[in-house]
Design a protein around this motif. Structure first.
Motif, PDB file in Angstrom:
ATOM      1  N   MET A  82      -6.629 -38.489 -10.624  1.00  0.00           N
ATOM      2  CA  MET A  82      -6.740 -37.512  -9.535  1.00  0.00           C
ATOM      3  C   MET A  82      -5.360 -36.923  -9.260  1.00  0.00           C
ATOM      4  N   ASN A  83      -5.231 -35.627  -9.487  1.00  0.00           N
ATOM      5  CA  ASN A  83      -3.978 -34.915  -9.262  1.00  0.00           C
ATOM      6  C   ASN A  83      -4.156 -33.874  -8.154  1.00  0.00           C
ATOM      7  N   SER A  84      -3.045 -33.394  -7.647  1.00  0.00           N
ATOM      8  CA  SER A  84      -3.065 -32.357  -6.599  1.00  0.00           C
ATOM      9  C   SER A  84      -4.023 -32.734  -5.477  1.00  0.00           C
ATOM     10  N   LEU A  85      -3.902 -33.952  -5.010  1.00  0.00           N
ATOM     11  CA  LEU A  85      -4.835 -34.453  -4.003  1.00  0.00           C
ATOM     12  C   LEU A  85      -4.701 -33.713  -2.686  1.00  0.00           C
ATOM     13  N   LYS A  86      -5.842 -33.559  -2.030  1.00  0.00           N
ATOM     14  CA  LYS A  86      -5.932 -32.865  -0.750  1.00  0.00           C
ATOM     15  C   LYS A  86      -6.486 -33.821   0.302  1.00  0.00           C
ATOM     16  N   SER A  87      -6.284 -33.481   1.552  1.00  0.00           N
ATOM     17  CA  SER A  87      -6.781 -34.332   2.630  1.00  0.00           C
ATOM     18  C   SER A  87      -8.302 -34.497   2.539  1.00  0.00           C
ATOM     19  N   GLU A  88      -8.971 -33.449   2.066  1.00  0.00           N
ATOM     20  CA  GLU A  88     -10.432 -33.530   1.966  1.00  0.00           C
ATOM     21  C   GLU A  88     -10.912 -34.428   0.834  1.00  0.00           C
ATOM     22  N   ASP A  89      -9.996 -34.945   0.026  1.00  0.00           N
ATOM     23  CA  ASP A  89     -10.364 -35.929  -0.996  1.00  0.00           C
ATOM     24  C   ASP A  89     -10.433 -37.337  -0.415  1.00  0.00           C
ATOM     25  N   THR A  90     -10.020 -37.491   0.830  1.00  0.00           N
ATOM     26  CA  THR A  90     -10.071 -38.802   1.473  1.00  0.00           C
ATOM     27  C   THR A  90     -11.511 -39.307   1.551  1.00  0.00           C
ATOM     28  N   ALA A  91     -11.742 -40.490   1.006  1.00  0.00           N
ATOM     29  CA  ALA A  91     -13.086 -41.051   0.952  1.00  0.00           C
ATOM     30  C   ALA A  91     -13.017 -42.443   0.324  1.00  0.00           C
ATOM     31  N   ILE A  92     -14.135 -43.130   0.367  1.00  0.00           N
ATOM     32  CA  ILE A  92     -14.297 -44.329  -0.457  1.00  0.00           C
ATOM     33  C   ILE A  92     -14.893 -43.868  -1.781  1.00  0.00           C
ATOM     34  N   TYR A  93     -14.285 -44.283  -2.862  1.00  0.00           N
ATOM     35  CA  TYR A  93     -14.717 -43.892  -4.199  1.00  0.00           C
ATOM     36  C   TYR A  93     -15.443 -45.068  -4.854  1.00  0.00           C
ATOM     37  N   TYR A  94     -16.612 -44.762  -5.410  1.00  0.00           N
ATOM     38  CA  TYR A  94     -17.454 -45.770  -6.047  1.00  0.00           C
ATOM     39  C   TYR A  94     -17.716 -45.375  -7.501  1.00  0.00           C
ATOM     40  N   CYS A  95     -17.752 -46.357  -8.372  1.00  0.00           N
ATOM     41  CA  CYS A  95     -18.273 -46.063  -9.705  1.00  0.00           C
ATOM     42  C   CYS A  95     -19.709 -46.588  -9.788  1.00  0.00           C
ATOM     43  N   SER A  96     -20.435 -45.984 -10.698  1.00  0.00           N
ATOM     44  CA  SER A  96     -21.859 -46.287 -10.814  1.00  0.00           C
ATOM     45  C   SER A  96     -22.286 -46.240 -12.262  1.00  0.00           C
ATOM     46  N   TYR A  97     -23.204 -47.153 -12.612  1.00  0.00           N
ATOM     47  CA  TYR A  97     -23.782 -47.201 -13.961  1.00  0.00           C
ATOM     48  C   TYR A  97     -25.207 -47.699 -13.858  1.00  0.00           C
ATOM     49  N   ASP A  98     -26.139 -46.871 -14.288  1.00  0.00           N
ATOM     50  CA  ASP A  98     -27.550 -47.270 -14.365  1.00  0.00           C
ATOM     51  C   ASP A  98     -28.039 -47.894 -13.060  1.00  0.00           C
ATOM     52  N   GLY A  99     -27.695 -47.285 -11.946  1.00  0.00           N
ATOM     53  CA  GLY A  99     -28.176 -47.755 -10.660  1.00  0.00           C
ATOM     54  C   GLY A  99     -27.351 -48.849 -10.021  1.00  0.00           C
ATOM     55  N   SER A 100     -26.384 -49.384 -10.742  1.00  0.00           N
ATOM     56  CA  SER A 100     -25.485 -50.387 -10.163  1.00  0.00           C
ATOM     57  C   SER A 100     -24.261 -49.695  -9.575  1.00  0.00           C
ATOM     58  N   TRP A 101     -23.696 -50.320  -8.548  1.00  0.00           N
ATOM     59  CA  TRP A 101     -22.546 -49.749  -7.844  1.00  0.00           C
ATOM     60  C   TRP A 101     -21.439 -50.780  -7.708  1.00  0.00           C
ATOM     61  N   GLY A 102     -20.203 -50.293  -7.755  1.00  0.00           N
ATOM     62  CA  GLY A 102     -19.088 -51.144  -7.426  1.00  0.00           C
ATOM     63  C   GLY A 102     -18.936 -51.260  -5.919  1.00  0.00           C
ATOM     64  N   GLN A 103     -17.901 -51.997  -5.509  1.00  0.00           N
ATOM     65  CA  GLN A 103     -17.695 -52.242  -4.084  1.00  0.00           C
ATOM     66  C   GLN A 103     -16.966 -51.091  -3.403  1.00  0.00           C
ATOM     67  N   GLY A 104     -16.393 -50.205  -4.185  1.00  0.00           N
ATOM     68  CA  GLY A 104     -15.690 -49.054  -3.633  1.00  0.00           C
ATOM     69  C   GLY A 104     -14.206 -49.312  -3.463  1.00  0.00           C
ATOM     70  N   THR A 105     -13.436 -48.237  -3.540  1.00  0.00           N
ATOM     71  CA  THR A 105     -11.999 -48.314  -3.297  1.00  0.00           C
ATOM     72  C   THR A 105     -11.592 -47.126  -2.419  1.00  0.00           C
ATOM     73  N   GLN A 106     -10.798 -47.404  -1.404  1.00  0.00           N
ATOM     74  CA  GLN A 106     -10.437 -46.379  -0.430  1.00  0.00           C
ATOM     75  C   GLN A 106      -9.309 -45.510  -0.958  1.00  0.00           C
ATOM     76  N   VAL A 107      -9.501 -44.206  -0.848  1.00  0.00           N
ATOM     77  CA  VAL A 107      -8.447 -43.233  -1.149  1.00  0.00           C
ATOM     78  C   VAL A 107      -8.174 -42.450   0.131  1.00  0.00           C
ATOM     79  N   THR A 108      -6.940 -42.462   0.569  1.00  0.00           N
ATOM     80  CA  THR A 108      -6.548 -41.739   1.773  1.00  0.00           C
ATOM     81  C   THR A 108      -5.417 -40.780   1.418  1.00  0.00           C
TER      82      THR A 108
END
Length: 111
Positions: A82-108
């Motif tokens: 992720m480059n040129s990050l903006k304030s609106e990119d602030t969120a919890i980011y999750y990866c997903s595969y075939d209906g499974s989800w990770g626990q998420g990682t916070q990006v601020t």
């Protein structure tokens, strides 16, 4: 069922960069696309980017030209640069595969 573990989130200033990683354990890695989603406070979860086993990619319009999804099939890992990050990119980011989800990682993104 896949077990997914994200890492790499944190606090960054506007215009900065971060790289997220998602390690995939368990189920076969070479069948379905891997995807990154994000959820900001008070908003619905949205697709950010996805990548097939063969490397075909898809991006949300809001991140095109700034974010790059990639995968290392030997390591069963997907990345989100992720480059040129903006304030609106602030969120919890999750990866997903075939209906499974990770626990998420916070990006601020904040000054």
């Amino acid at each position: 069922q896949a077990h997914l573990v994200e890492s790499g989130g944190g606090l960054v200033q506007p215009g900065g960069s971060l790289r997220l990683s998602c390690a995939h354990f368990g189920a076969m890695f070479n069948i379905y696309p891997m995807s990154w989603y994000r959820q900001a406070p008070g908003k619905q979860r949205e697709l950010v980017a996805s990548i097939t086993y063969g490397g075909n990619t898809n991006y949300a319009d809001s991140v095109k030209g700034r974010f790059t999804i990639s995968r290392d099939n030997a390591k069963n890992t997907v990345y989100l640069q992720m480059n040129s990050l903006k304030s609106e990119d602030t969120a919890i980011y999750y990866c997903s595969y075939d209906g499974s989800w990770g626990q998420g990682t916070q990006v601020t993104v904040s000054s």
